[in-house]
Design a protein around this motif. Structure first.
Motif: not given
Length: 260
Positions: A161, A217, A219-224
């Motif tokens: 990321y 970035t 988190k914006e893509r749905g990954v924590d």
């Protein structure tokens, strides 16, 4: 990089380390005048405040208004928003004109710039022959072998990321062109190794991780990348959220004068 650090501006302010005062004491003797300095990509002013201990006026600029709103006031520091729409000529005039700046600094940000354009502007504003351009960054930290290993495992999850530019930071800027005359404080391909020693709690380290662009970035893509399970693992290795430990940020510097 416009907007890149806006979302985590508060985390950036709380988590990013200040720089050792002796770094600036090393740089200042190399400039024959100490009337004006320019801190580029100042963020919330960590470097600008330290530069102001040695120079009468510091122009501190950033493309992020969110970062500048959190900048610490100082009587010798003037914060200016520099949108990407500014032309090179407009930027040079805003800073003070040709041949007007004794020291230019870029802390933890050189890898975000279009270097030919940046270097052209820096060469225009630096006083000849004794103006100095200095850049530095830090890449990772060390605590104990066990903690370092846990942090590396977490860092490995962030690699997909990161922006491509950050690979230069991971290489201590050895891979970046730096066409300035060597003054003995790191040169092209040969950065000066430095250290930033600090006392940090786990909460502060967690804030640093949350300020990373890769974490934002993802988190914006749905990954924590920092779910509760990961935070708990890291906290357990650290020894608890409030425990303070000595840490060393691994840092480096390049500095030089413009060629005649």
């Amino acid at each position: 990089m416009a907007g890149l650090f806006d979302k985590q501006a508060h985390d950036y302010l709380a988590a990013r380390p200040t720089y050792p005062p002796h770094w600036f004491s090393l740089l200042a003797p190399h400039t024959s005048s100490h009337s004006r300095a320019w801190d580029i990509a100042t963020g919330n002013g960590q470097a600008a405040i330290a530069v102001a201990e040695h120079y009468q006026q510091v122009i501190a600029t950033d493309v992020s208004q969110a970062q500048l709103k959190l900048a610490k006031p100082h009587p010798r520091v003037r914060y200016l928003h520099t949108p990407l729409s500014l032309s090179d000529d407009e930027l040079v005039q805003l800073i003070g004109g040709e041949n007007s700046v004794d020291l230019v600094t870029v802390a933890q940000a050189l890898h975000w710039f279009h270097l030919p354009r940046l270097y052209s502007v820096v060469n225009r504003v630096l006083r000849k022959p004794n103006g100095v351009f200095a850049v530095w960054g830090y890449n990772g930290l060390t605590v104990t072998p066990e903690i370092d290993a846990a942090f590396k495992r977490f860092h490995d999850t962030t690699i997909p990321y990161w922006k491509e530019n950050v690979k230069h930071l991971f290489a201590d800027y050895r891979t970046l062109a730096f066409p300035f005359q060597d003054i003995g404080l790191g040169s092209e391909g040969r950065p000066l190794k430095l250290a930033i020693p600090k006392q940090r709690s786990f909460e502060e380290i967690l804030g640093l991780f949350r300020s990373w662009t890769a974490v934002v970035t993802a988190k914006e893509r749905g990954v924590d990348l920092l779910p509760e399970s990961v935070i708990e693992q890291l906290e357990n290795v650290w020894g608890g959220p409030k425990v303070a430990r000595p840490v060393v940020y691994k840092a480096f510097m390049l500095a030089g004068k413009p060629h005649s």
